[in-house]
Design an enzyme around this catalytic site. Structure first.
Site, short mmCIF file in Angstrom:
data_model
loop_
_atom_site.label_atom_id
_atom_site.label_comp_id
_atom_site.label_asym_id
_atom_site.label_seq_id
_atom_site.Cartn_x
_atom_site.Cartn_y
_atom_site.Cartn_z
N ASP A 193 5.50 10.45 -74.00
CA ASP A 193 4.64 11.57 -74.75
C ASP A 193 3.08 11.36 -74.05
O ASP A 193 3.22 10.86 -72.93
CB ASP A 193 4.29 11.45 -76.05
CG ASP A 193 3.65 9.80 -76.30
OD1 ASP A 193 3.32 9.24 -75.83
OD2 ASP A 193 3.64 9.73 -77.91
N HIS A 194 2.18 12.12 -74.36
CA HIS A 194 0.97 12.30 -73.73
C HIS A 194 0.25 10.72 -73.87
O HIS A 194 -0.33 10.45 -72.89
CB HIS A 194 -0.05 13.03 -74.78
CG HIS A 194 -0.17 12.79 -75.88
ND1 HIS A 194 0.66 12.96 -76.71
CD2 HIS A 194 -1.20 12.14 -76.86
CE1 HIS A 194 0.59 12.61 -78.02
NE2 HIS A 194 -0.64 11.97 -78.13
N CYS A 237 5.56 5.49 -75.14
CA CYS A 237 4.43 6.42 -76.02
C CYS A 237 3.25 5.15 -76.23
O CYS A 237 3.09 4.07 -75.38
CB CYS A 237 5.19 6.57 -77.38
SG CYS A 237 5.75 5.60 -78.20
N GLY A 238 2.44 5.41 -77.15
CA GLY A 238 1.57 4.41 -77.38
C GLY A 238 1.87 3.11 -77.50
O GLY A 238 1.48 2.09 -77.03
N THR A 239 3.09 3.08 -78.19
CA THR A 239 3.48 1.38 -78.69
C THR A 239 4.90 1.08 -78.31
O THR A 239 5.41 -0.11 -78.27
CB THR A 239 3.31 1.25 -80.25
OG1 THR A 239 4.17 2.28 -80.85
CG2 THR A 239 1.91 1.21 -80.61
N GLY A 240 5.87 2.37 -78.17
CA GLY A 240 7.06 2.09 -77.87
C GLY A 240 7.85 2.53 -79.04
O GLY A 240 9.30 2.56 -79.16
N ILE A 241 7.37 2.03 -80.21
CA ILE A 241 7.82 1.99 -81.56
C ILE A 241 8.39 3.47 -82.01
O ILE A 241 9.74 3.47 -82.30
CB ILE A 241 7.09 1.56 -82.78
CG1 ILE A 241 6.43 0.10 -82.22
CG2 ILE A 241 7.62 1.74 -83.96
CD1 ILE A 241 5.42 -0.62 -83.27
N GLY A 242 7.63 4.32 -81.88
CA GLY A 242 8.34 5.71 -82.25
C GLY A 242 9.42 6.28 -81.47
O GLY A 242 10.54 6.66 -81.85
N MET A 243 9.45 6.14 -80.21
CA MET A 243 10.41 6.32 -79.09
C MET A 243 11.85 5.61 -79.56
O MET A 243 12.90 5.93 -79.51
CB MET A 243 9.88 6.03 -77.78
CG MET A 243 8.92 6.69 -77.27
SD MET A 243 9.38 8.61 -77.09
CE MET A 243 8.22 9.18 -75.81
N HIS A 268 21.20 -10.43 -74.65
CA HIS A 268 21.76 -10.57 -75.75
C HIS A 268 22.12 -9.29 -76.41
O HIS A 268 23.10 -9.22 -77.17
CB HIS A 268 20.77 -11.28 -76.84
CG HIS A 268 20.90 -12.68 -76.56
ND1 HIS A 268 20.09 -13.73 -77.51
CD2 HIS A 268 21.20 -13.50 -75.47
CE1 HIS A 268 19.97 -15.02 -76.98
NE2 HIS A 268 20.84 -14.96 -75.71
N ARG A 317 30.01 -13.90 -79.00
CA ARG A 317 29.23 -13.88 -80.09
C ARG A 317 28.38 -12.63 -79.89
O ARG A 317 28.02 -11.93 -81.03
CB ARG A 317 28.42 -15.00 -80.31
CG ARG A 317 27.36 -15.54 -79.40
CD ARG A 317 26.79 -16.90 -79.66
NE ARG A 317 25.48 -17.00 -79.35
CZ ARG A 317 25.19 -17.28 -78.11
NH1 ARG A 317 26.13 -17.40 -77.37
NH2 ARG A 317 24.05 -17.33 -77.80
N HIS A 318 27.99 -12.42 -78.83
CA HIS A 318 26.90 -11.10 -78.62
C HIS A 318 27.95 -9.91 -78.57
O HIS A 318 27.27 -8.84 -79.10
CB HIS A 318 26.17 -11.24 -77.10
CG HIS A 318 25.20 -12.39 -77.15
ND1 HIS A 318 24.27 -12.67 -78.06
CD2 HIS A 318 25.13 -13.47 -76.22
CE1 HIS A 318 23.90 -13.96 -77.77
NE2 HIS A 318 24.32 -14.31 -76.54
#
Ligand code: RB5
Length: 150
Positions: A8-9, A65-71, A98, A133-134
């Site tokens: 994003d911007h 994005c600003g934090t990567g979280i929304g994406m 992992h 396990r992974h």
């Protein structure tokens, strides 16, 4: 290997550095913008990357994005997408070893440019460990995609 990338911007400047970094490593890059300084909605860009990875048009995706979280929240709605916010070389490495993350999300406001390149590099250079396990845990995540949660 083909990587599709978008931001994003709020992630535009970091995305451009990441594109250059990937190209210098001779990785094929599809860059979907945004190149607009105007405010855009991060879901519109995450969808384009996640769709391509989900449909096998690209092996992996990078979202900024600003934090990567929304994406990451958006990308994880797509079948077969394992999106991870990576913030440093350790989380970059773990996301591959992992979690076999096929989309990584970085934040321009939460990381400085050079460390962000190191973070991306650590994910690129790592290998999925593939231990039973992974894989079992990833299979459990895949199984959730067929359920209808209310
Ligand atoms: C945009 O203002 C900002 O919310 C976005 O870049 C991102 O940080 C969302 O997770």
């Amino acid at each position: 290997m083909k990587i599709v990338i978008a931001s994003d911007h709020g992630g535009c400047t970091l995305r451009q550095s990441l594109v250059q970094f990937l190209k210098e490593r001779n990785i094929e890059v599809e860059d979907l913008g945004t190149d607009s300084e105007a405010s855009v909605d991060y879901p519109d860009f995450a969808v384009q990357v996640a769709e391509r990875v989900s449909q096998g048009q690209a092996e992996a995706g990078v979202l900024v994005c600003g934090t990567g979280i929304g994406m990451s929240i958006v990308a994880n709605k797509f079948k077969g997408v394992r999106a991870a916010v990576i913030t440093d070389p350790f989380t970059g490495q773990m996301a591959k070893e992992h979690n076999n993350a096929n989309v990584v999300c970085l934040g321009e406001h939460s990381s400085k440019p050079e460390p962000a390149l190191e973070t991306l590099k650590s994910w690129l250079d790592a290998q999925f460990e593939g231990e039973e396990r992974h894989q079992r845990r990833l299979d459990k995540i895949s199984a959730l995609e067929t359920k209808n949660f209310k």
